[in-house]
Design a protein around this motif. Sequence first.
Motif, PDB file in Angstrom:
ATOM      1  N   ARG A  72       0.831  -1.210   0.000  1.00  0.00           N
ATOM      2  CA  ARG A  72       0.000   0.000   0.000  1.00  0.00           C
ATOM      3  C   ARG A  72       0.870   1.268   0.000  1.00  0.00           C
ATOM      4  NH1 ARG A  72      -2.822  -3.064   3.775  1.00  0.00           N
ATOM      5  NH2 ARG A  72      -2.151  -1.779   5.546  1.00  0.00           N
ATOM      6  N   VAL A  73       1.901   1.271   0.831  1.00  0.00           N
ATOM      7  CA  VAL A  73       2.782   2.449   0.931  1.00  0.00           C
ATOM      8  C   VAL A  73       3.522   2.674  -0.382  1.00  0.00           C
ATOM      9  CG1 VAL A  73       4.847   3.378   2.079  1.00  0.00           C
ATOM     10  CG2 VAL A  73       3.009   2.371   3.442  1.00  0.00           C
ATOM     11  N   ILE A  74       4.057   1.611  -0.967  1.00  0.00           N
ATOM     12  CA  ILE A  74       4.800   1.745  -2.227  1.00  0.00           C
ATOM     13  C   ILE A  74       3.868   2.209  -3.346  1.00  0.00           C
ATOM     14  CG2 ILE A  74       6.028   0.432  -4.035  1.00  0.00           C
ATOM     15  CD1 ILE A  74       7.414  -1.106  -1.724  1.00  0.00           C
ATOM     16  N   GLY A  75       2.661   1.667  -3.389  1.00  0.00           N
ATOM     17  CA  GLY A  75       1.680   2.099  -4.395  1.00  0.00           C
ATOM     18  C   GLY A  75       1.433   3.600  -4.320  1.00  0.00           C
ATOM     19  N   ARG A  76       1.300   4.112  -3.097  1.00  0.00           N
ATOM     20  CA  ARG A  76       1.087   5.550  -2.909  1.00  0.00           C
ATOM     21  C   ARG A  76       2.325   6.345  -3.337  1.00  0.00           C
ATOM     22  NH1 ARG A  76       2.591   8.508   1.275  1.00  0.00           N
ATOM     23  NH2 ARG A  76       2.796   6.785   2.735  1.00  0.00           N
ATOM     24  N   LEU A  77       3.513   5.862  -2.971  1.00  0.00           N
ATOM     25  CA  LEU A  77       4.749   6.594  -3.277  1.00  0.00           C
ATOM     26  C   LEU A  77       5.039   6.655  -4.777  1.00  0.00           C
ATOM     27  CD1 LEU A  77       7.089   5.227  -0.452  1.00  0.00           C
ATOM     28  CD2 LEU A  77       5.978   7.469  -0.567  1.00  0.00           C
ATOM     29  N   LEU A  78       4.570   5.652  -5.507  1.00  0.00           N
ATOM     30  CA  LEU A  78       4.855   5.594  -6.944  1.00  0.00           C
ATOM     31  C   LEU A  78       3.991   6.558  -7.754  1.00  0.00           C
ATOM     32  CD1 LEU A  78       5.314   1.742  -7.395  1.00  0.00           C
ATOM     33  CD2 LEU A  78       7.085   3.494  -7.663  1.00  0.00           C
ATOM     34  N   ARG A  79       2.967   7.122  -7.122  1.00  0.00           N
ATOM     35  CA  ARG A  79       2.125   8.074  -7.848  1.00  0.00           C
ATOM     36  C   ARG A  79       2.905   9.364  -8.056  1.00  0.00           C
ATOM     37  NH1 ARG A  79      -2.112   7.025  -3.746  1.00  0.00           N
ATOM     38  NH2 ARG A  79      -2.838   4.936  -4.254  1.00  0.00           N
ATOM     39  N   GLY A  80       3.019   9.776  -9.291  1.00  0.00           N
ATOM     40  CA  GLY A  80       3.762  11.011  -9.585  1.00  0.00           C
ATOM     41  C   GLY A  80       5.261  10.774  -9.516  1.00  0.00           C
ATOM     42  N   GLY A  81       5.971  11.505 -10.285  1.00  0.00           N
ATOM     43  CA  GLY A  81       7.423  11.368 -10.329  1.00  0.00           C
ATOM     44  C   GLY A  81       7.987  12.588 -11.007  1.00  0.00           C
ATOM     45  N   PRO A  82       9.235  12.655 -11.225  1.00  0.00           N
ATOM     46  CA  PRO A  82      10.193  11.599 -10.890  1.00  0.00           C
ATOM     47  C   PRO A  82      10.681  11.711  -9.452  1.00  0.00           C
ATOM     48  CG  PRO A  82      11.307  13.374 -12.035  1.00  0.00           C
ATOM     49  CD  PRO A  82       9.862  13.770 -11.940  1.00  0.00           C
ATOM     50  N   LYS A  83      10.981  10.541  -8.875  1.00  0.00           N
ATOM     51  CA  LYS A  83      11.666  10.474  -7.589  1.00  0.00           C
ATOM     52  C   LYS A  83      12.455   9.176  -7.535  1.00  0.00           C
ATOM     53  CE  LYS A  83       7.333  10.525  -5.456  1.00  0.00           C
ATOM     54  NZ  LYS A  83       6.283   9.878  -6.168  1.00  0.00           N
ATOM     55  N   VAL A  84      13.368   9.117  -6.600  1.00  0.00           N
ATOM     56  CA  VAL A  84      14.137   7.893  -6.386  1.00  0.00           C
ATOM     57  C   VAL A  84      13.574   7.229  -5.141  1.00  0.00           C
ATOM     58  CG1 VAL A  84      16.398   6.907  -5.832  1.00  0.00           C
ATOM     59  CG2 VAL A  84      16.224   8.761  -7.509  1.00  0.00           C
ATOM     60  N   ILE A  85      13.262   5.937  -5.257  1.00  0.00           N
ATOM     61  CA  ILE A  85      12.653   5.195  -4.161  1.00  0.00           C
ATOM     62  C   ILE A  85      13.509   3.971  -3.851  1.00  0.00           C
ATOM     63  CG2 ILE A  85      10.610   3.890  -3.436  1.00  0.00           C
ATOM     64  CD1 ILE A  85       8.979   5.685  -5.372  1.00  0.00           C
ATOM     65  N   SER A  86      13.861   3.819  -2.583  1.00  0.00           N
ATOM     66  CA  SER A  86      14.587   2.644  -2.119  1.00  0.00           C
ATOM     67  C   SER A  86      13.602   1.733  -1.407  1.00  0.00           C
ATOM     68  CB  SER A  86      15.697   3.087  -1.157  1.00  0.00           C
ATOM     69  OG  SER A  86      16.172   1.980  -0.435  1.00  0.00           O
ATOM     70  N   THR A  87      13.522   0.470  -1.815  1.00  0.00           N
ATOM     71  CA  THR A  87      12.560  -0.462  -1.224  1.00  0.00           C
ATOM     72  C   THR A  87      13.252  -1.432  -0.279  1.00  0.00           C
ATOM     73  OG1 THR A  87      12.804  -2.080  -3.022  1.00  0.00           O
ATOM     74  CG2 THR A  87      11.111  -0.375  -3.297  1.00  0.00           C
ATOM     75  N   GLY A  88      12.462  -2.022   0.607  1.00  0.00           N
ATOM     76  CA  GLY A  88      12.976  -3.070   1.482  1.00  0.00           C
ATOM     77  C   GLY A  88      13.307  -4.315   0.671  1.00  0.00           C
ATOM     78  N   GLY A  89      14.129  -5.178   1.239  1.00  0.00           N
ATOM     79  CA  GLY A  89      14.620  -6.361   0.511  1.00  0.00           C
ATOM     80  C   GLY A  89      13.539  -7.286  -0.002  1.00  0.00           C
ATOM     81  N   GLY A  90      12.402  -7.375   0.713  1.00  0.00           N
ATOM     82  CA  GLY A  90      11.352  -8.301   0.295  1.00  0.00           C
ATOM     83  C   GLY A  90      10.285  -7.686  -0.590  1.00  0.00           C
ATOM     84  N   ALA A  91      10.342  -6.377  -0.787  1.00  0.00           N
ATOM     85  CA  ALA A  91       9.272  -5.691  -1.517  1.00  0.00           C
ATOM     86  C   ALA A  91       9.073  -6.247  -2.930  1.00  0.00           C
ATOM     87  CB  ALA A  91       9.554  -4.189  -1.583  1.00  0.00           C
ATOM     88  N   PHE A  92      10.150  -6.382  -3.682  1.00  0.00           N
ATOM     89  CA  PHE A  92      10.068  -6.804  -5.091  1.00  0.00           C
ATOM     90  C   PHE A  92       9.661  -8.275  -5.205  1.00  0.00           C
ATOM     91  CE2 PHE A  92      11.980  -7.315  -9.461  1.00  0.00           C
ATOM     92  CZ  PHE A  92      11.293  -6.288 -10.078  1.00  0.00           C
ATOM     93  N   ILE A  93       9.793  -9.021  -4.099  1.00  0.00           N
ATOM     94  CA  ILE A  93       9.460 -10.442  -4.110  1.00  0.00           C
ATOM     95  C   ILE A  93       7.938 -10.620  -4.101  1.00  0.00           C
ATOM     96  CG2 ILE A  93       9.800 -12.638  -2.875  1.00  0.00           C
ATOM     97  CD1 ILE A  93      12.346 -11.221  -4.154  1.00  0.00           C
ATOM     98  N   ASN A  94       7.234  -9.683  -3.485  1.00  0.00           N
ATOM     99  CA  ASN A  94       5.773  -9.714  -3.437  1.00  0.00           C
ATOM    100  C   ASN A  94       5.236  -9.403  -4.836  1.00  0.00           C
ATOM    101  OD1 ASN A  94       3.097  -8.230  -3.260  1.00  0.00           O
ATOM    102  ND2 ASN A  94       3.262  -9.011  -1.171  1.00  0.00           N
ATOM    103  N   GLU A  95       4.409 -10.304  -5.348  1.00  0.00           N
ATOM    104  CA  GLU A  95       3.927 -10.188  -6.732  1.00  0.00           C
ATOM    105  C   GLU A  95       3.185  -8.877  -6.997  1.00  0.00           C
ATOM    106  OE1 GLU A  95       1.276 -12.826  -9.841  1.00  0.00           O
ATOM    107  OE2 GLU A  95       2.059 -13.796  -8.042  1.00  0.00           O
ATOM    108  N   ASN A  96       2.320  -8.479  -6.058  1.00  0.00           N
ATOM    109  CA  ASN A  96       1.559  -7.234  -6.240  1.00  0.00           C
ATOM    110  C   ASN A  96       2.474  -6.013  -6.230  1.00  0.00           C
ATOM    111  OD1 ASN A  96      -0.901  -8.605  -6.346  1.00  0.00           O
ATOM    112  ND2 ASN A  96      -1.134  -8.548  -4.125  1.00  0.00           N
ATOM    113  N   THR A  97       3.415  -6.011  -5.297  1.00  0.00           N
ATOM    114  CA  THR A  97       4.342  -4.885  -5.208  1.00  0.00           C
ATOM    115  C   THR A  97       5.229  -4.833  -6.449  1.00  0.00           C
ATOM    116  OG1 THR A  97       4.360  -5.237  -2.818  1.00  0.00           O
ATOM    117  CG2 THR A  97       6.026  -3.746  -3.694  1.00  0.00           C
ATOM    118  N   ARG A  98       5.672  -5.994  -6.902  1.00  0.00           N
ATOM    119  CA  ARG A  98       6.523  -6.058  -8.098  1.00  0.00           C
ATOM    120  C   ARG A  98       5.794  -5.482  -9.312  1.00  0.00           C
ATOM    121  NH1 ARG A  98       7.880 -10.898  -7.505  1.00  0.00           N
ATOM    122  NH2 ARG A  98       6.671 -12.043  -9.041  1.00  0.00           N
ATOM    123  N   ARG A  99       4.516  -5.810  -9.441  1.00  0.00           N
ATOM    124  CA  ARG A  99       3.716  -5.273 -10.553  1.00  0.00           C
ATOM    125  C   ARG A  99       3.633  -3.744 -10.460  1.00  0.00           C
ATOM    126  NH1 ARG A  99      -1.138  -4.069 -10.121  1.00  0.00           N
ATOM    127  NH2 ARG A  99      -1.592  -5.510  -8.414  1.00  0.00           N
TER     128      ARG A  99
END
Length: 197
Positions: free
Chosen positions: A84-111
């Motif tokens: 939920r937090v990453i989805g909100r942060l990705l709205r609008g750009g450009p910005k640089v975002i650093s994610t936690g180690g498991g974030a990209f492993i989650n299918e929904n977050t990866r999408r």
Amino acid sequence: MTDLLTPVAASSLAEEARDALGQRNLIFVGLMGAGKSVIGRMVAQALSVPFIDTDAEIEKVSRMSIAELFSAYGEAEFRALETRVIGRLLRGGPKVISTGGGAFINENTRRLIKEGGVSVWLKADLDVLWERVNKRDHRPLLKTENPKATLQNLMNQRYPIYSEADLTVPSGNVRKETMVTNVLSAVIGLAKKGQRE
């Protein structure tokens, strides 16, 4: 001979990378200790765009540390909040975002990450990661009997998924400025590849 760019060359490289990125976000993925926060912050500074660390953002909105969230709610609930937090942060750009180690492993977050910008996997080998993470004990996933073996298992599970990122940049024992240059160059390279296709 130094591997650092002159200020003019570094500025020119950053400008070219900023143009290549356009309005897209640049999202760092990878295991704990790969340098996502440190390199992400430096890349954001070079690009003159905002930097956001998703773990820090999650701690801010929940008023709990990552370790406390894991302990209180378990990994599944934490991942749902992270998405939920990453989805909100990705709205609008450009910005640089650093994610936690498991974030990209989650299918929904990866999408969400794939739709929300350009993903960069900072890829490090076990010895580099271990040297960086074993000095501090705030990593909930490493609170095991053999944390180095746990880290190796995480690499085995996650590296095939991290490899789906748009860009892969090696993270080794090199100067941070060199890593920033490598990331900016990779962003430019991706844009040029896209223009040729």
